[in-house]
Design a protein around this motif. Sequence first.
Motif, PDB file in Angstrom:
ATOM      1  N   UNK A 128       0.805  -1.227   0.000  1.00  0.00           N
ATOM      2  CA  UNK A 128       0.000   0.000   0.000  1.00  0.00           C
ATOM      3  C   UNK A 128       0.836   1.275   0.000  1.00  0.00           C
ATOM      4  N   UNK A 129       2.144   1.163   0.201  1.00  0.00           N
ATOM      5  CA  UNK A 129       2.975   2.373   0.163  1.00  0.00           C
ATOM      6  C   UNK A 129       3.175   2.878  -1.264  1.00  0.00           C
ATOM      7  N   UNK A 130       3.134   1.975  -2.225  1.00  0.00           N
ATOM      8  CA  UNK A 130       3.248   2.380  -3.626  1.00  0.00           C
ATOM      9  C   UNK A 130       2.056   1.892  -4.443  1.00  0.00           C
ATOM     10  N   UNK A 131       1.185   1.130  -3.793  1.00  0.00           N
ATOM     11  CA  UNK A 131       0.032   0.505  -4.433  1.00  0.00           C
ATOM     12  C   UNK A 131       0.452  -0.260  -5.695  1.00  0.00           C
ATOM     13  N   UNK A 132       1.411  -1.186  -5.489  1.00  0.00           N
ATOM     14  CA  UNK A 132       1.728  -2.113  -6.574  1.00  0.00           C
ATOM     15  C   UNK A 132       0.455  -2.863  -6.960  1.00  0.00           C
ATOM     16  N   UNK A 133       0.429  -3.383  -8.153  1.00  0.00           N
ATOM     17  CA  UNK A 133      -0.787  -4.045  -8.630  1.00  0.00           C
ATOM     18  C   UNK A 133      -1.099  -5.289  -7.805  1.00  0.00           C
ATOM     19  N   UNK A 134      -2.368  -5.666  -7.793  1.00  0.00           N
ATOM     20  CA  UNK A 134      -2.783  -6.870  -7.083  1.00  0.00           C
ATOM     21  C   UNK A 134      -2.091  -8.097  -7.649  1.00  0.00           C
ATOM     22  N   UNK A 135      -1.892  -8.135  -8.972  1.00  0.00           N
ATOM     23  CA  UNK A 135      -1.241  -9.281  -9.607  1.00  0.00           C
ATOM     24  C   UNK A 135       0.213  -9.400  -9.164  1.00  0.00           C
TER      25      UNK A 135
END
Length: 245
Positions: free
Chosen positions: A161-168
Motif C-alpha cells: 500500500x505504500x506504492x500501491x503495486x498491482x494486485x497481480x
Amino acid sequence: MSLPIVTATRYVLPLREGGSLPGVVEGNDLGTYVLKFHGAGQGPKALVAEIIAGELFRRLGLRVPELKLCELDPAIGRSEPDEEIQDLLVRSAGLNLAVDFLPGSFGYDGSSGEPDRATRARILWLDAFIANVDRSWRNTNLLVWHKELWLIDHGAALYFHHSWMSAQRFAALPYDATDHVFSTVARDVPGIDAELAAEITPELLTEVIALVPDEWIADGDRERYHGHLCARLADRSAWLPGGAR
C-alpha cells in the motif's frame, strides 16, 4: 462492527524502539495502552496494517493484544517537556491506535519454551500471506505474557500500500522465510495451507478491513486492500513457505 474508542487522559512514557516512538498512555476507561501515532514517520498506513493484520490473526485463533482507537487531545502534547515527543503528540492530535499494554510481558527468545509446531507453522503462513517482513530472531515482535505467546507490531506488513503495486504483482510476490523466527517449520506449512486458506473468506477480509477508521483510508482503498489480499490468497504457489503443496 467497529473497534472500541477510548480517550487518552495521560501520557506516561515513550517506548524508544524503532523510529515510530510509540508511547504508553492511560485511557479514560482506566486501561493502559501502547499508543501508536498517525503522525509518526510511516503515517496512518502503518496503523491500517496493524488493524488488518492483527485482527485477521486474532480471528484465526492467535493471540494479539486488544486493539482500540484512542482520541488524543493536543493539550496532552503541549505539556510534554521533551521537544521531539511534544512535536509527535501535537502532530498526532485526534484518532490514534491503542494496543492493550501487557504488564510484565517480555520478548520471546525461545528460552521460555517454543509454541507447538502447528502454531509456529500457522504464524509463518500468515506472515507470508500478509508479507510481514518483521518477525526475525533479531526482532521477533512476539511477547510472552502469562506463559502464552502474543503477536505484536504488524505495521510493516501489507507494504504494497505504500506504492500501491498491482494486485497481480503482490499476489506473485515471493516470501523469504529464511530469516523468519519460525523458519525451521517451513516444511510443515504446505500441510496446513488448504485449511488456513479456507478460513480466510472474502467476508472475513471485508470484516477486518471495515475496522479501519475512515480518517486513515482513502476512498476506494478498502476495495483495493480486499482485492490485493484475495488475489494473494488465490495464487499461493509463488509465496508459500516450504513450496506449493
